[in-house]
Design an enzyme around this catalytic site. Structure first.
Site, PDB file in Angstrom:
ATOM      1  N   GLU A   1      17.039   7.022  -5.784  1.00  0.00           N
ATOM      2  CA  GLU A   1      17.860   5.848  -6.112  1.00  0.00           C
ATOM      3  C   GLU A   1      17.392   5.216  -7.421  1.00  0.00           C
ATOM      4  O   GLU A   1      18.186   4.948  -8.303  1.00  0.00           O
ATOM      5  CB  GLU A   1      17.800   4.829  -4.978  1.00  0.00           C
ATOM      6  CG  GLU A   1      18.542   5.256  -3.716  1.00  0.00           C
ATOM      7  CD  GLU A   1      20.049   5.281  -3.898  1.00  0.00           C
ATOM      8  OE1 GLU A   1      20.563   4.546  -4.766  1.00  0.00           O
ATOM      9  OE2 GLU A   1      20.714   6.044  -3.181  1.00  0.00           O
TER      10      GLU A   1
ATOM     11  N   GLU B   1      -0.821  -1.477  10.206  1.00  0.00           N
ATOM     12  CA  GLU B   1      -0.754  -2.405  11.333  1.00  0.00           C
ATOM     13  C   GLU B   1       0.324  -3.464  11.145  1.00  0.00           C
ATOM     14  O   GLU B   1       0.981  -3.894  12.094  1.00  0.00           O
ATOM     15  CB  GLU B   1      -2.122  -3.072  11.532  1.00  0.00           C
ATOM     16  CG  GLU B   1      -2.204  -3.980  12.745  1.00  0.00           C
ATOM     17  CD  GLU B   1      -2.017  -3.245  14.064  1.00  0.00           C
ATOM     18  OE1 GLU B   1      -1.540  -3.883  15.029  1.00  0.00           O
ATOM     19  OE2 GLU B   1      -2.349  -2.042  14.133  1.00  0.00           O
TER      20      GLU B   1
ATOM     21  N   ARG C   1       4.393   1.163 -13.635  1.00  0.00           N
ATOM     22  CA  ARG C   1       3.613   0.043 -14.141  1.00  0.00           C
ATOM     23  C   ARG C   1       2.202   0.486 -14.516  1.00  0.00           C
ATOM     24  O   ARG C   1       1.658   1.432 -13.967  1.00  0.00           O
ATOM     25  CB  ARG C   1       3.545  -1.097 -13.111  1.00  0.00           C
ATOM     26  CG  ARG C   1       2.806  -0.744 -11.817  1.00  0.00           C
ATOM     27  CD  ARG C   1       1.419  -1.355 -11.752  1.00  0.00           C
ATOM     28  NE  ARG C   1       0.706  -0.950 -10.552  1.00  0.00           N
ATOM     29  CZ  ARG C   1      -0.176   0.019 -10.526  1.00  0.00           C
ATOM     30  NH1 ARG C   1      -0.448   0.694 -11.621  1.00  0.00           N
ATOM     31  NH2 ARG C   1      -0.817   0.341  -9.414  1.00  0.00           N
TER      32      ARG C   1
ATOM     33  N   GLU D   1      -0.881   7.095  -9.432  1.00  0.00           N
ATOM     34  CA  GLU D   1      -0.550   6.821  -8.032  1.00  0.00           C
ATOM     35  C   GLU D   1       0.971   6.810  -7.889  1.00  0.00           C
ATOM     36  O   GLU D   1       1.659   6.084  -8.598  1.00  0.00           O
ATOM     37  CB  GLU D   1      -1.127   5.483  -7.584  1.00  0.00           C
ATOM     38  CG  GLU D   1      -0.858   5.216  -6.105  1.00  0.00           C
ATOM     39  CD  GLU D   1      -1.229   3.813  -5.670  1.00  0.00           C
ATOM     40  OE1 GLU D   1      -2.001   3.674  -4.714  1.00  0.00           O
ATOM     41  OE2 GLU D   1      -0.738   2.843  -6.297  1.00  0.00           O
TER      42      GLU D   1
END
Length: 245
Positions: free
Chosen positions: A51, A126, A56, A152
Site C-alpha cells: 500500500e 503483550e 526514516r 530495520e
C-alpha cells in the site's frame, strides 16, 4: 602544522555526514527493490501487495541517547556495531499473506543478508502490537569503498499500522503513564484489528476465485500485455506458437 579548530570541526562534520549518508543510501536501495517488486507484481498479477512505504533516519541526537542508554563507547564504529536501527523503513500491506510473501521476496535477494526476524504477528506483544520486523544488511557502494549497512524493516497491514499509530499517540500524550482501562481497550482494539484483517483477506480470496472462474474474460485479458504505461496486443501468430496449434 597545527590544524585549526575550524578545520578540525570541518573534518569531523564530513565524517558524520558520510557516516549518515550510507544509511540514507541503504534506504534508497531498499526503496528501489520495493518499487521493482511492486511493478513486477502489478504487471503479472494485476495487484499491488504494498500500500505504501515510509522510511526514516534516526537523528544524531537520538543515536547518542540510545548509545548512552546502552553504555557503549562513543565512536562511529561503536555506533555502527551497537545501534542497528539508524535506518528504518515501514512497509504497509493490504493483507497478512502479503507480509509473508514480501518477507520471502526479500529473503530471496542474493545481495541482502537477513540478520534477524521477529514475528510479532504469530506472537503479538503483550499490549497487542503486531508487525513483522526484519533486520537486513545491504551493500552500499560509495566512491571509495563498499559498506554493509543495517536497515530495520517493519512490515504490517493497514489495520496493524493504524493501531500502532494510535497506541503511539496515546503513550506520547500520557508520557508513558497510560491508565489501565485505556491499555485494556487498546488490547481489545488490537484483537478487533486482527479479526478485520482475517475477514478482509477471506473476502479478497473469494473475489480472486470468482475472477478466475470467468474464463471468457480471463482469455481476453491474457491477450493483452502491459509493460509500465504501455499496453500491447500479443500477435495471433505468437499465441498459436504458444498454444501449439
Amino acid at each position: 602544522m597545527e590544524i585549526s579548530k575550524v578545520e578540525q570541526f570541518r573534518i569531523f562534520k564530513n565524517e558524520i555526514t558520510r557516516f549518515m549518508m550510507v544509511y540514507k543510501f541503504a534506504l534508497d536501495a531498499i526503496d528501489t527493490k520495493l518499487e521493482i517488486l511492486k511493478e513486477e507484481f502489478q504487471i503479472l498479477h494485476d495487484y499491488n501487495p504494498i500500500e505504501h512505504t515510509k522510511s526514516r533516519l534516526k537523528s544524531p541526537e537520538s543515536i547518542m541517547k540510545k548509545l548512552f542508554k546502552k553504555g557503549c563507547e562513543i565512536t562511529l564504529p561503536s555506533i555502527r556495531s551497537n545501534i542497528r536501527d539508524i535506518a528504518g523503513i515501514r512497509i504497509t500491506c493490504s493483507f497478512i499473506s502479503d507480509i509473508y510473501w514480501l518477507s520471502e521476496m526479500l529473503k530471496g535477494q542474493s545481495d541482502l543478508k537477513i540478520l534477524e526476524i521477529k514475528d510479532f504477528i504469530q506472537q503479538p506483544k503483550e499490549n497487542g502490537y503486531q508487525s513483522l520486523h526484519m533486520l537486513i544488511e545491504i551493500p552500499v557502494y560509495m566512491s571509495d569503498r563498499q559498506e554493509q549497512v543495517c536497515v530495520e524493516v517493519q512490515i504490517r497491514t493497514i489495520a496493524m499500522d493504524f493501531w500502532a499509530s494510535l497506541e503511539h499517540k496515546i503513550f506520547y500524550k500520557y508520557n508513558q503513564s497510560v491508565p489501565q482501562h485505556l491499555l485494556n481497550e487498546l488490547k481489545e482494539a488490537a484483537e478487533t484489528a486482527t479479526a478485520l484483517d482475517r475477514k478482509m483477506e477471506m473476502i479478497h480470496k473469494e473475489i480472486s476465485e470468482i475472477k478466475e472462474s470467468q474464463p471468457e474474460d480471463l482469455e481476453e485479458e491474457l491477450k493483452q500485455l502491459r509493460i509500465g504505461n504501455q499496453q500491447f496486443q500479443i500477435p495471433e501468430d505468437l499465441l498459436r506458437l504458444i498454444s501449439g496449434t
